[in-house]
Design a protein around this motif. Structure first.
Motif, PDB file in Angstrom:
ATOM      1  N   MET A  79      -5.697   2.193   1.695  1.00 16.09           N
ATOM      2  CA  MET A  79      -7.027   2.426   1.114  1.00 16.09           C
ATOM      3  C   MET A  79      -7.470   1.252   0.243  1.00 16.09           C
ATOM      4  O   MET A  79      -8.010   1.423  -0.836  1.00 16.09           O
TER       5      MET A  79
ATOM      6  N   ASN B 117     -14.079   6.648  -3.714  1.00 18.14           N
ATOM      7  CA  ASN B 117     -12.917   6.124  -4.430  1.00 18.14           C
ATOM      8  C   ASN B 117     -11.989   7.234  -4.921  1.00 18.14           C
ATOM      9  O   ASN B 117     -12.213   8.412  -4.660  1.00 18.14           O
TER      10      ASN B 117
ATOM     11  N   GLY C  44     -11.011   8.440  -0.065  1.00 11.62           N
ATOM     12  CA  GLY C  44     -10.544   7.710   1.110  1.00 11.62           C
ATOM     13  C   GLY C  44     -11.499   7.719   2.282  1.00 11.62           C
ATOM     14  O   GLY C  44     -11.324   6.945   3.224  1.00 11.62           O
TER      15      GLY C  44
ATOM     16  N   LEU D 208      -9.927   1.623  -4.119  1.00 14.96           N
ATOM     17  CA  LEU D 208      -9.533   3.002  -4.390  1.00 14.96           C
ATOM     18  C   LEU D 208      -9.650   3.334  -5.872  1.00 14.96           C
ATOM     19  O   LEU D 208     -10.229   4.343  -6.241  1.00 14.96           O
TER      20      LEU D 208
END
Length: 165
Positions: free
Chosen positions: A113, A85, A53, A127
């Motif tokens: 995210m 990620n 994040g 993400l």
């Protein structure tokens, strides 16, 4: 048992077939050089991303004072988004929205995210994905525009260099 197996195989085949018909175009952003040398532990610990994040942006014309920028440093078309990620791996994307294709319209990381365009509202999976479209105009069947991705290459001395593929 054979019937259930056949149903599962047919369902998997249908999923694979549906995915192959919707190719994502991740090369809409005009070519621009990328070279961000975070090539030692000190630079990476200061400017890099080390936890899921975390993100950082690099836009040399707008933020020219970063100590590692040199005449050989380039930050893509609209800038570079560096993001860690969901697997703890650093990934990099151009900040320009592939729908808008303008240097000044830049994606941002939202609270879910995901990368999101403030202009068209398109959202992209950063993400757990590869910058592919989730929703908005970028996800429309005839478009399927994904984010332009860049390489994040580990260095022997620690840190990484971000560059074009």
């Amino acid at each position: 048992m054979k019937v259930k197996f056949r149903i599962v195989v047919l369902a998997l085949f249908a999923v694979i077939l549906s995915q192959s018909c919707s190719k994502v175009d991740s090369n809409r952003i005009p070519y621009s050089p990328v070279n961000i040398p975070l090539n030692n532990d000190g630079l990476w610990n200061t400017y890099g991303v080390s936890a899921t994040g975390m993100s950082n942006i690099f836009i040399k014309p707008d933020v020219p004072s970063r100590s590692f920028y040199s005449a050989m440093s380039y930050t893509g078309y609209g800038g570079v988004l560096l993001f860690c990620n969901g697997m703890g791996v650093p990934v990099a994307y151009d900040l320009s929205c592939p729908v808008e294709v303008k240097k000044s319209i830049r994606i941002f990381v939202n609270e879910a995210m995901e990368a999101e365009c403030p202009q068209c509202g398109s959202r992209y999976n950063i993400l757990l994905g590869d910058g592919g479209p989730i929703s908005g105009p970028a996800a429309e069947d005839k478009k399927k525009y994904g984010l332009q991705r860049y390489k994040v290459v580990p260095q022997a001395n620690g840190g990484y260099i971000i560059s074009r593929y």
